[in-house]
Design a protein around this motif. Sequence first.
Motif, mmCIF file in Angstrom:
data_model
loop_
_atom_site.group_PDB
_atom_site.id
_atom_site.type_symbol
_atom_site.label_atom_id
_atom_site.label_comp_id
_atom_site.label_asym_id
_atom_site.label_seq_id
_atom_site.Cartn_x
_atom_site.Cartn_y
_atom_site.Cartn_z
ATOM 1 N N ASN A 302 0.827 -1.192 0.000
ATOM 2 C CA ASN A 302 0.000 0.000 0.000
ATOM 3 C C ASN A 302 0.870 1.254 0.000
ATOM 4 O OD1 ASN A 302 -1.817 2.047 2.069
ATOM 5 N ND2 ASN A 302 -2.809 1.184 0.276
ATOM 6 N N ALA A 303 0.628 2.135 -0.961
ATOM 7 C CA ALA A 303 1.481 3.313 -1.108
ATOM 8 C C ALA A 303 0.738 4.430 -1.816
ATOM 9 C CB ALA A 303 2.742 2.958 -1.894
ATOM 10 N N ILE A 304 1.185 5.658 -1.562
ATOM 11 C CA ILE A 304 0.749 6.823 -2.317
ATOM 12 C C ILE A 304 1.858 7.074 -3.336
ATOM 13 C CG2 ILE A 304 -0.022 9.219 -2.200
ATOM 14 C CD1 ILE A 304 -1.714 7.361 -0.535
ATOM 15 N N VAL A 305 1.611 6.720 -4.595
ATOM 16 C CA VAL A 305 2.648 6.721 -5.623
ATOM 17 C C VAL A 305 2.564 7.996 -6.458
ATOM 18 C CG1 VAL A 305 3.566 5.499 -7.641
ATOM 19 C CG2 VAL A 305 2.612 4.210 -5.716
ATOM 20 N N PHE A 306 3.734 8.612 -6.670
ATOM 21 C CA PHE A 306 3.788 9.837 -7.468
ATOM 22 C C PHE A 306 4.103 9.495 -8.917
ATOM 23 C CE2 PHE A 306 5.994 13.548 -9.259
ATOM 24 C CZ PHE A 306 5.042 14.525 -9.004
ATOM 25 N N PHE A 334 5.013 7.955 -0.821
ATOM 26 C CA PHE A 334 5.205 7.658 0.599
ATOM 27 C C PHE A 334 4.259 6.536 1.009
ATOM 28 C CE2 PHE A 334 2.255 11.184 0.250
ATOM 29 C CZ PHE A 334 1.243 10.899 1.143
ATOM 30 N N TYR A 335 4.569 5.938 2.165
ATOM 31 C CA TYR A 335 3.928 4.695 2.578
ATOM 32 C C TYR A 335 3.242 4.894 3.930
ATOM 33 C CZ TYR A 335 6.837 3.049 -1.208
ATOM 34 O OH TYR A 335 7.412 2.887 -2.445
ATOM 35 N N PRO A 336 1.915 4.980 3.924
ATOM 36 C CA PRO A 336 1.167 5.260 5.161
ATOM 37 C C PRO A 336 1.469 4.298 6.298
ATOM 38 C CG PRO A 336 -0.265 5.462 3.256
ATOM 39 C CD PRO A 336 1.027 4.891 2.758
ATOM 40 N N GLN A 337 1.713 3.016 5.992
ATOM 41 C CA GLN A 337 1.934 2.039 7.051
ATOM 42 C C GLN A 337 3.268 2.240 7.761
ATOM 43 O OE1 GLN A 337 1.204 -1.677 5.046
ATOM 44 N NE2 GLN A 337 -1.001 -1.567 5.387
ATOM 45 N N LYS A 338 4.158 3.043 7.176
ATOM 46 C CA LYS A 338 5.374 3.427 7.887
ATOM 47 C C LYS A 338 5.070 4.527 8.895
ATOM 48 C CE LYS A 338 8.788 2.182 4.366
ATOM 49 N NZ LYS A 338 9.901 2.681 3.512
ATOM 50 N N PHE A 342 -1.107 0.203 11.329
ATOM 51 C CA PHE A 342 -2.368 -0.533 11.178
ATOM 52 C C PHE A 342 -3.374 0.169 10.269
ATOM 53 C CE2 PHE A 342 -2.237 1.937 15.095
ATOM 54 C CZ PHE A 342 -3.340 2.786 14.958
ATOM 55 N N VAL A 343 -2.908 1.032 9.371
ATOM 56 C CA VAL A 343 -3.817 1.691 8.434
ATOM 57 C C VAL A 343 -3.346 1.456 6.999
ATOM 58 C CG1 VAL A 343 -4.379 3.498 10.103
ATOM 59 C CG2 VAL A 343 -2.578 3.902 8.403
ATOM 60 N N LYS A 344 -4.246 1.712 6.048
ATOM 61 C CA LYS A 344 -3.871 1.687 4.633
ATOM 62 C C LYS A 344 -4.585 2.839 3.932
ATOM 63 C CE LYS A 344 -5.609 -1.222 1.765
ATOM 64 N NZ LYS A 344 -5.982 -2.455 1.019
ATOM 65 N N ALA A 345 -3.926 3.408 2.954
ATOM 66 C CA ALA A 345 -4.496 4.528 2.208
ATOM 67 C C ALA A 345 -5.565 4.018 1.250
ATOM 68 C CB ALA A 345 -3.399 5.255 1.444
ATOM 69 N N VAL A 357 -5.188 12.706 2.324
ATOM 70 C CA VAL A 357 -5.090 11.259 2.181
ATOM 71 C C VAL A 357 -6.048 10.613 3.175
ATOM 72 C CG1 VAL A 357 -3.587 9.246 2.296
ATOM 73 C CG2 VAL A 357 -2.691 11.429 1.475
ATOM 74 N N LYS A 358 -6.976 9.798 2.691
ATOM 75 C CA LYS A 358 -7.891 9.085 3.550
ATOM 76 C C LYS A 358 -7.320 7.706 3.878
ATOM 77 C CE LYS A 358 -12.109 11.485 2.141
ATOM 78 N NZ LYS A 358 -13.495 11.349 1.609
ATOM 79 N N LEU A 359 -7.330 7.362 5.163
ATOM 80 C CA LEU A 359 -6.783 6.095 5.635
ATOM 81 C C LEU A 359 -7.858 5.315 6.365
ATOM 82 C CD1 LEU A 359 -3.632 7.759 7.255
ATOM 83 C CD2 LEU A 359 -3.671 6.622 5.029
ATOM 84 N N LYS A 360 -7.836 4.005 6.163
ATOM 85 C CA LYS A 360 -8.781 3.156 6.925
ATOM 86 C C LYS A 360 -7.991 2.132 7.712
ATOM 87 C CE LYS A 360 -9.722 -0.579 3.616
ATOM 88 N NZ LYS A 360 -10.783 -1.318 2.887
ATOM 89 N N LEU A 361 -8.611 1.635 8.767
ATOM 90 C CA LEU A 361 -7.952 0.647 9.612
ATOM 91 C C LEU A 361 -7.726 -0.643 8.831
ATOM 92 C CD1 LEU A 361 -9.876 1.167 12.974
ATOM 93 C CD2 LEU A 361 -7.610 2.027 12.357
ATOM 94 N N SER A 362 -6.576 -1.248 9.012
ATOM 95 C CA SER A 362 -6.234 -2.483 8.322
ATOM 96 C C SER A 362 -5.588 -3.427 9.336
ATOM 97 C CB SER A 362 -5.273 -2.185 7.170
ATOM 98 O OG SER A 362 -4.879 -3.370 6.523
ATOM 99 N N LEU A 363 -6.445 -4.086 10.115
ATOM 100 C CA LEU A 363 -5.959 -4.957 11.210
ATOM 101 C C LEU A 363 -5.901 -6.412 10.738
ATOM 102 C CD1 LEU A 363 -7.966 -3.317 14.117
ATOM 103 C CD2 LEU A 363 -5.606 -2.910 13.475
#
Length: 363
Positions: A302-306, A334-338, A342-345, A357-363
């Motif tokens: 999971n990443a926000i890719v430019f 950039f990488y939200p999980q860094k 426990f989230v993903k974009a 950037v909207k993130l949701k829980l990813s457990l």
Amino acid sequence: MNRRLISFCSSCLLAASLVIALVFPLNHARAFPLSEEEQEILEKSLSIVEIDREIARVEMKQQDTERSMLNLSKELAGKEEKLLIAQERAGARLRAYYMGEREDLLAALLSVNSWKDFFTVLDYYQLIMERDRDVLTGYRNELAKLNKSRKQLAAMADELAQMKDDLMMQRERVIELQRSVDGKLGASADPEHLRAMIEELTAYWENVGLHEVRRYFKALASAMMDFQDFLKDHQDSLVSENGGYVLVIREEDLNAFLRGKNDLLSNMAFLFEEDKIVATGSREGLNLRVEGHYTVEDVPQNAIVFHVDRLVFNGLELPDTTRLELEKDFDLGFYPQKIVPFVKAVEADIQKGTLTVKLKLSL
């Protein structure tokens, strides 16, 4: 002695002129705006240089792939030979089961007259069974390696075919661009002036411009690797919302963060416009403009890719080959999980002045 001194001074002046021509190219072109014809010819000439460079890169990669395919083919032939041997051994063991040799051994086990002989035969029987399992396991392993090598070879063949198609397409582009440039030069009132501009631009780009552009991208990529530091200084940027989180990055905060990471970025400005990011910078005769956008991607992670949509060097737009090369070589995402493990974009939205950037829980 005076003649030597004059000759030495002339050589110094010539060398200095060459250096000035490289570091401050197209002075006259920048002092007076380029005409539409000059702009088009110079852009196409720069595209020819860059596509030629891409062709050389792909040709080198093609040669490497062909060598790898040859080595893998030899390795595959060796594995196939080993597999035949393992197959014969496994077949012999399996035939033994059906032809009664194991039954004879079992009968011998049941006909012994003492416990000592019984355990001796039993140990021998177990050793044979373990050997059988080893042979069959070895056969399965060799078969798995063989199939893996076959898949690698098939993938390389597909990659090589794609590279050949790409080379043909790029060569056709260069031919078409060169034909257009030659036509423009032939119709120009001052073709020698245009040729001199093309030579000057090419020399500057190959000796200075490309290196500097890559330096900027390398500095940006290095800064984005530490993007988790951004939240340490701007903890209010991340807020919880509807069972998830929203990360709001303001353009002035991003500028301050990037400039603090590398002095080279101190003369760059990043603007968030509607659905795109624009980065502009100027230093020592080099002007750079980068336009791009973000996408959310989940592969390989999971990443926000430019993505680089437009790249303009000293007012001249560079071709897609250069944009794609820089995008591949330098990771500006950039990488939200860094930031929060426990989230993903799920969404990246660029508006005037902000990136959300909207993130949701990813457990």
